[in-house]
Motif scaffolding. Structure first.
Motif, PDB file in Angstrom:
ATOM      1  N   ASP A 270       0.816  -1.226   0.000  1.00  0.00           N
ATOM      2  CA  ASP A 270       0.000   0.000   0.000  1.00  0.00           C
ATOM      3  C   ASP A 270       0.844   1.268   0.000  1.00  0.00           C
ATOM      4  OD1 ASP A 270      -2.619   0.138  -0.392  1.00  0.00           O
ATOM      5  OD2 ASP A 270      -3.229   0.087   1.716  1.00  0.00           O
ATOM      6  N   LEU A 271       2.027   1.179  -0.642  1.00  0.00           N
ATOM      7  CA  LEU A 271       2.903   2.342  -0.720  1.00  0.00           C
ATOM      8  C   LEU A 271       2.741   3.003  -2.089  1.00  0.00           C
ATOM      9  CD1 LEU A 271       6.129   0.613   0.662  1.00  0.00           C
ATOM     10  CD2 LEU A 271       4.687   2.264   1.894  1.00  0.00           C
ATOM     11  N   PRO A 272       3.103   4.302  -2.211  1.00  0.00           N
ATOM     12  CA  PRO A 272       3.126   4.892  -3.554  1.00  0.00           C
ATOM     13  C   PRO A 272       4.162   4.156  -4.409  1.00  0.00           C
ATOM     14  CG  PRO A 272       4.122   6.399  -1.949  1.00  0.00           C
ATOM     15  CD  PRO A 272       3.525   5.260  -1.173  1.00  0.00           C
ATOM     16  N   VAL A 273       3.903   4.036  -5.705  1.00  0.00           N
ATOM     17  CA  VAL A 273       4.770   3.249  -6.583  1.00  0.00           C
ATOM     18  C   VAL A 273       5.765   4.184  -7.270  1.00  0.00           C
ATOM     19  CG1 VAL A 273       4.823   1.700  -8.578  1.00  0.00           C
ATOM     20  CG2 VAL A 273       2.937   1.564  -6.930  1.00  0.00           C
ATOM     21  N   PRO A 274       7.083   3.975  -7.027  1.00  0.00           N
ATOM     22  CA  PRO A 274       8.080   4.889  -7.605  1.00  0.00           C
ATOM     23  C   PRO A 274       8.190   4.716  -9.120  1.00  0.00           C
ATOM     24  CG  PRO A 274       9.022   3.518  -5.849  1.00  0.00           C
ATOM     25  CD  PRO A 274       7.693   2.928  -6.207  1.00  0.00           C
ATOM     26  N   SER A 275       8.324   5.840  -9.835  1.00  0.00           N
ATOM     27  CA  SER A 275       8.673   5.770 -11.247  1.00  0.00           C
ATOM     28  C   SER A 275      10.195   5.857 -11.358  1.00  0.00           C
ATOM     29  CB  SER A 275       8.000   6.912 -12.004  1.00  0.00           C
ATOM     30  OG  SER A 275       8.333   8.137 -11.391  1.00  0.00           O
ATOM     31  N   LYS A 276      10.706   5.795 -12.597  1.00  0.00           N
ATOM     32  CA  LYS A 276      12.158   5.816 -12.806  1.00  0.00           C
ATOM     33  C   LYS A 276      12.778   7.054 -12.137  1.00  0.00           C
ATOM     34  CE  LYS A 276      15.679   5.189 -16.251  1.00  0.00           C
ATOM     35  NZ  LYS A 276      16.092   5.257 -17.644  1.00  0.00           N
ATOM     36  N   GLY A 277      13.898   6.849 -11.425  1.00  0.00           N
ATOM     37  CA  GLY A 277      14.542   7.989 -10.767  1.00  0.00           C
ATOM     38  C   GLY A 277      13.855   8.431  -9.494  1.00  0.00           C
ATOM     39  N   SER A 278      13.028   7.551  -8.922  1.00  0.00           N
ATOM     40  CA  SER A 278      12.490   7.878  -7.602  1.00  0.00           C
ATOM     41  C   SER A 278      12.357   6.598  -6.776  1.00  0.00           C
ATOM     42  CB  SER A 278      11.160   8.626  -7.708  1.00  0.00           C
ATOM     43  OG  SER A 278      10.155   7.793  -8.224  1.00  0.00           O
ATOM     44  N   TRP A 279      12.236   6.770  -5.484  1.00  0.00           N
ATOM     45  CA  TRP A 279      12.261   5.646  -4.556  1.00  0.00           C
ATOM     46  C   TRP A 279      11.277   5.882  -3.420  1.00  0.00           C
ATOM     47  CZ3 TRP A 279      16.486   8.315  -6.411  1.00  0.00           C
ATOM     48  CH2 TRP A 279      17.316   7.626  -7.304  1.00  0.00           C
ATOM     49  N   VAL A 280      10.957   4.788  -2.732  1.00  0.00           N
ATOM     50  CA  VAL A 280      10.186   4.920  -1.499  1.00  0.00           C
ATOM     51  C   VAL A 280      10.816   3.964  -0.474  1.00  0.00           C
ATOM     52  CG1 VAL A 280       8.448   3.203  -2.240  1.00  0.00           C
ATOM     53  CG2 VAL A 280       7.867   4.886  -0.498  1.00  0.00           C
ATOM     54  N   SER A 281      11.104   4.469   0.722  1.00  0.00           N
ATOM     55  CA  SER A 281      11.674   3.603   1.756  1.00  0.00           C
ATOM     56  C   SER A 281      10.589   3.203   2.740  1.00  0.00           C
ATOM     57  CB  SER A 281      12.840   4.291   2.473  1.00  0.00           C
ATOM     58  OG  SER A 281      12.385   5.357   3.274  1.00  0.00           O
ATOM     59  N   VAL A 282      10.791   2.036   3.346  1.00  0.00           N
ATOM     60  CA  VAL A 282       9.783   1.524   4.276  1.00  0.00           C
ATOM     61  C   VAL A 282      10.464   0.584   5.269  1.00  0.00           C
ATOM     62  CG1 VAL A 282       9.187  -0.362   2.670  1.00  0.00           C
ATOM     63  CG2 VAL A 282       7.561   0.307   4.448  1.00  0.00           C
ATOM     64  N   ARG A 283      10.089   0.703   6.536  1.00  0.00           N
ATOM     65  CA  ARG A 283      10.584  -0.270   7.509  1.00  0.00           C
ATOM     66  C   ARG A 283       9.615  -1.438   7.542  1.00  0.00           C
ATOM     67  NH1 ARG A 283      11.843   0.166  14.034  1.00  0.00           N
ATOM     68  NH2 ARG A 283      12.514  -2.026  14.179  1.00  0.00           N
ATOM     69  N   VAL A 284      10.158  -2.654   7.436  1.00  0.00           N
ATOM     70  CA  VAL A 284       9.288  -3.830   7.378  1.00  0.00           C
ATOM     71  C   VAL A 284       9.520  -4.744   8.577  1.00  0.00           C
ATOM     72  CG1 VAL A 284       9.020  -3.867   4.860  1.00  0.00           C
ATOM     73  CG2 VAL A 284      10.973  -5.050   5.923  1.00  0.00           C
ATOM     74  N   THR A 285       8.559  -5.612   8.792  1.00  0.00           N
ATOM     75  CA  THR A 285       8.684  -6.653   9.821  1.00  0.00           C
ATOM     76  C   THR A 285       8.299  -7.988   9.184  1.00  0.00           C
ATOM     77  OG1 THR A 285       8.048  -7.296  12.069  1.00  0.00           O
ATOM     78  CG2 THR A 285       6.314  -6.315  10.698  1.00  0.00           C
ATOM     79  N   ASP A 286       9.027  -9.024   9.567  1.00  0.00           N
ATOM     80  CA  ASP A 286       8.765 -10.374   9.054  1.00  0.00           C
ATOM     81  C   ASP A 286       7.550 -10.917   9.794  1.00  0.00           C
ATOM     82  OD1 ASP A 286       8.765 -13.095   8.508  1.00  0.00           O
ATOM     83  OD2 ASP A 286      10.959 -13.266   8.557  1.00  0.00           O
ATOM     84  N   VAL A 287       6.439 -11.137   9.069  1.00  0.00           N
ATOM     85  CA  VAL A 287       5.198 -11.537   9.739  1.00  0.00           C
ATOM     86  C   VAL A 287       4.969 -13.044   9.668  1.00  0.00           C
ATOM     87  CG1 VAL A 287       4.000  -9.335   9.618  1.00  0.00           C
ATOM     88  CG2 VAL A 287       3.870 -10.916   7.685  1.00  0.00           C
ATOM     89  N   GLY A 288       6.003 -13.807   9.270  1.00  0.00           N
ATOM     90  CA  GLY A 288       5.897 -15.269   9.252  1.00  0.00           C
ATOM     91  C   GLY A 288       4.750 -15.723   8.379  1.00  0.00           C
ATOM     92  N   ASP A 289       3.812 -16.484   8.962  1.00  0.00           N
ATOM     93  CA  ASP A 289       2.644 -16.913   8.192  1.00  0.00           C
ATOM     94  C   ASP A 289       1.813 -15.696   7.816  1.00  0.00           C
ATOM     95  OD1 ASP A 289       3.389 -19.548   8.431  1.00  0.00           O
ATOM     96  OD2 ASP A 289       2.323 -19.781  10.347  1.00  0.00           O
ATOM     97  N   LEU A 290       1.051 -15.855   6.779  1.00  0.00           N
ATOM     98  CA  LEU A 290       0.259 -14.727   6.302  1.00  0.00           C
ATOM     99  C   LEU A 290      -0.768 -14.300   7.338  1.00  0.00           C
ATOM    100  CD1 LEU A 290      -0.351 -15.724   2.603  1.00  0.00           C
ATOM    101  CD2 LEU A 290       0.749 -13.643   3.414  1.00  0.00           C
ATOM    102  N   HIS A 291      -0.891 -13.006   7.526  1.00  0.00           N
ATOM    103  CA  HIS A 291      -1.974 -12.452   8.331  1.00  0.00           C
ATOM    104  C   HIS A 291      -3.002 -11.953   7.343  1.00  0.00           C
ATOM    105  CE1 HIS A 291       0.204 -11.892  12.293  1.00  0.00           C
ATOM    106  NE2 HIS A 291       1.083 -12.452  11.496  1.00  0.00           N
ATOM    107  N   PRO A 292      -4.099 -12.581   7.221  1.00  0.00           N
ATOM    108  CA  PRO A 292      -5.030 -12.175   6.167  1.00  0.00           C
ATOM    109  C   PRO A 292      -5.464 -10.719   6.330  1.00  0.00           C
ATOM    110  CG  PRO A 292      -5.926 -14.007   7.485  1.00  0.00           C
ATOM    111  CD  PRO A 292      -4.609 -13.661   8.068  1.00  0.00           C
ATOM    112  N   ALA A 293      -5.451 -10.224   7.564  1.00  0.00           N
ATOM    113  CA  ALA A 293      -5.939  -8.861   7.785  1.00  0.00           C
ATOM    114  C   ALA A 293      -4.874  -7.821   7.485  1.00  0.00           C
ATOM    115  CB  ALA A 293      -6.411  -8.694   9.231  1.00  0.00           C
TER     116      ALA A 293
END
Lengths: 320, 320
Positions: A270-293
Motif C-alpha cells: 500500500d505504498l506509492p509506486v516509484p517511477s524511474k529515478g524515484s524511490w520509497v523507503s519503508v521499515r518492514v517486519t517479518d510476519v511469518g505466516d500470512l496475516h489475512p488482515a
C-alpha cells in the motif's frame, strides 16, 4: 495572507468559469485559452515545469539548498526565466514577435511568481500574459491567463516601473489550472529536527543519504533523484541509494525503486509506486505466516508487512 | 579591443609575477593566492567551471542556444552566480562571512565577466576578489585575485553604483590562471553556413545530429554531450549518437567514443581521444594493404585511414 489570496483567487476562478466575461469580446484570448485547455495532462505538466525550474535554480546537488527563500535576488529573478524556458520546451512553443511565446499565432508573455502577486512590465500592456504562481511550502500552484489592461493593475509601481494585478485584475484571470498540486519538495516539508538528523554528518554524503531514507517522516513517501542529490551532494545518486540499501538492511528498511519486483512490492504494501529515478523507503517486519488482515509482500519465501509500533524488529530482505 | 585588453593583462601579469608588489604588505592576500596556486589542475578545473556555467545557462537542450550573446539580461546576470556556485562546489569552499567564499579563513568575493571588464559593487571595497573573465569566441579565460581599493577602480559608476577596475587596477591583478584555454564551444566556432547545414532540419533531432557529425569542420574534433543535446534538443544523446553511426556508415563516417577499441582507434588515426560523454567523428577510407607511410587502424580485418582528397569512398566499419 497568502492563504487568503489563494482562496480568493480560487473563488474568483469559480465565479469566472461560469460568467467568462472575456470570451465574446476577446476571440484571440479565447483561442489561447482553448489551446492550453486542449493540451493533455495540464496539471501534471505545469507541476513538473515548476518543480524542475525551482530545483534547477536551487541546484541542490552543488549547494545543498531546498528552500527557495535561500535563493539570492539574481536567482529569484532568473527563476522566472527558467519557468519560461521549460514551459516553452514542454509545450513546444515558439517565441512570439514581442512576447515570450507564440500561441495560435498570438503573442503571450510569461510571468511567474513564488510570492503572492506578479509584477507586470509596461511592455506587456494590452498583451495576453500566462500567469504562473507557486507556493512550494504548501505544494500548490495556479496557472491562468489575463489580457493586461491599465484598469486591472494596481496604481503603484516598483522601482523597475512594474505594476501588479489589482484585486479586480486577479479576479479577471481565466484559470487554466486553478488549483494545481505541485510535486512534493520533501526536504522542505520535514521538521527542523528531522532535517538536522539528515544533514548532521557534514563529511559523508552516504551517511546523509542513509539518514534520509531512515527518517520515519520520509518513509512511505516518494523521494526523487533531486532530493537524493541535494542530500548526498554527489553525482551518483543511484550508487548512494544502492549503498543505503545495504547499510539500512539491518534496521529493517527497504528502499524500493522502479525496477523488477519493486513496484509490485510497493503496491502490496500500500505504498506509492516509484517511477524511474524515484524511490520509497519503508521499515518492514517479518510476519511469518500470512496475516489475512494485514497487507504483506512475499519476498524470498518470507512475508513482510510495514513495521508498526509493537512489531518485532526484522532484518530487511537483501537487495531491496 | 578585447584583444588588446587581454594582451595587456597578460603582459601586466608577467611583470607582476616578477615584482609581486602585494606580497609583503598583504599577507592575507598572499595566503589566498598560495591556496589557489596549490590546487591541482587549476587551468582544467577553472576551464570546466566556466564551460559548465555558460552551457547550463544557455540550456542548449531546451533552447538550442550556443552563443552567450543570445542570453537575456537576467540570464547574463545569473551567469555570474552560476560561476560562483560551480567554483564553490569544484574547490569545496565554504561561504565567507560577508563575501561569496571563505579561503584560508579570509573572505573572497567572486566576480565573473564575459565582457571586457568586471563590475565591482561597493560592498566589495577592501575585500579580496576572485576575478574570472572568459571569451567564449576565442576560447580563452583568465583567473586572478585583486584586493579592491578605491584607487584601483575607475571613477565612473554604472546605474547600480558599481565601478570597474582601472588600467592600474587591472595591472595590479595577481593572476592564478593568466592564459587559460577554455574547453571548445564547437558550435560557436563554426561558420554560419556550416551551422545552417546542421540546423536546417527543424523537425528531426536525429537529422541534425547526423549533420553535426558529418560536417567536415566538426570531424577530427571532440564533440561533447552538451553539443549533441543542443543540436538534438532531446534527452537521449547516447541514442542519437548510436543512430547517427548507423546512418553515416555508408558515407564512410565513424563516430568514436570512449569505450572498447574506440580510444585505441582514435590514437591510431592521430585523432583526439574522447573521454566519457564525448565523441570524435572521422571520414575513413579502406586502404587495403598497409601503407607504412600512412596512419591507419585495423578494424574487422581491414585497414582504414583518415579519408583525404583523392581517396576512394568507403563504407565505414559497422558499430563505429
Amino acid at each position: 495572507m497568502e492563504d487568503s489570496l489563494f482562496s480568493r483567487d480560487i473563488a474568483a476562478a469559480q465565479s469566472i468559469a461560469q460568467s467568462t466575461p472575456d470570451a465574446g469580446s476577446d476571440p484571440q484570448f479565447l483561442e489561447v485559452y482553448n489551446w492550453f485547455k486542449a493540451q493533455s495532462n495540464l496539471e501534471d505538466r505545469f507541476g513538473q515545469v515548476i518543480r524542475q525550474s525551482i530545483d534547477e535554480v536551487l541546484d541542490g546537488q552543488r549547494t545543498g539548498r531546498f528552500n527557495f527563500r535561500d535563493l539570492e535576488k539574481t536567482e529569484k529573478t532568473y527563476l522566472g526565466t527558467k519557468v519560461e524556458i521549460i514551459t516553452r520546451a514542454e509545450f513546444d512553443l515558439n517565441r512570439g514577435r514581442a512576447m515570450d511565446f507564440s500561441v495560435c499565432g498570438h503573442d503571450v508573455d510569461s510571468k511567474f511568481t513564488i510570492g503572492s502577486n506578479w509584477t507586470i512590465p509596461r511592455e506587456a500592456d494590452q498583451h495576453i500574459c500566462l500567469l504562473i504562481k507557486a507556493d512550494d511550502h504548501r505544494g500548490i500552484f495556479q496557472v491562468g491567463l489575463l489580457r493586461i489592461r491599465d484598469d486591472l493593475l494596481n496604481a503603484g509601481e516598483n522601482r523597475d516601473r512594474k505594476r501588479s494585478p489589482s484585486a479586480a485584475g486577479r479576479g479577471a484571470i481565466r484559470w487554466i489550472v486553478p488549483d494545481g498540486r505541485l510535486p512534493e519538495n520533501i526536504l522542505l516539508s520535514l521538521s527542523e529536527s528531522d532535517r538536522e538528523a539528515i544533514f548532521r554528518n557534514e563529511k559523508s554524503g552516504q551517511s546523509r543519504t542513509n539518514e534520509l531514507f531512515r527518517c520515519p517522516r520520509v518513509q512511505g513517501r516518494i523521494v526523487n533523484r533531486n532530493t537524493v542529490l541535494t542530500v548526498a551532494r554527489q553525482d551518483d545518486s543511484l550508487k548512494r541509494v544502492r549503498d543505503a540499501r545495504n547499510q539500512l538492511r539491518s534496521a529493517g528498511i527497504m528502499i524500493l525503486g522502479h525496477q523488477g519486483e519493486h513496484p509490485h512490492i510497493a503496491r502490496s504494501l500500500d505504498l506509492p509506486v516509484p517511477s524511474k529515478g524515484s524511490w520509497v523507503s519503508v521499515r518492514v517486519t517479518d510476519v511469518g505466516d500470512l496475516h489475512p488482515a494485514r497487507k504483506s509482500a512475499q519476498i524470498g519465501g518470507r512475508n513482510y508487512a510495514v513495521w508498526g509500533e509493537g512489531d518485532a524488529p526484522s532484518v530487511a530482505p537483501p537487495s531491496y
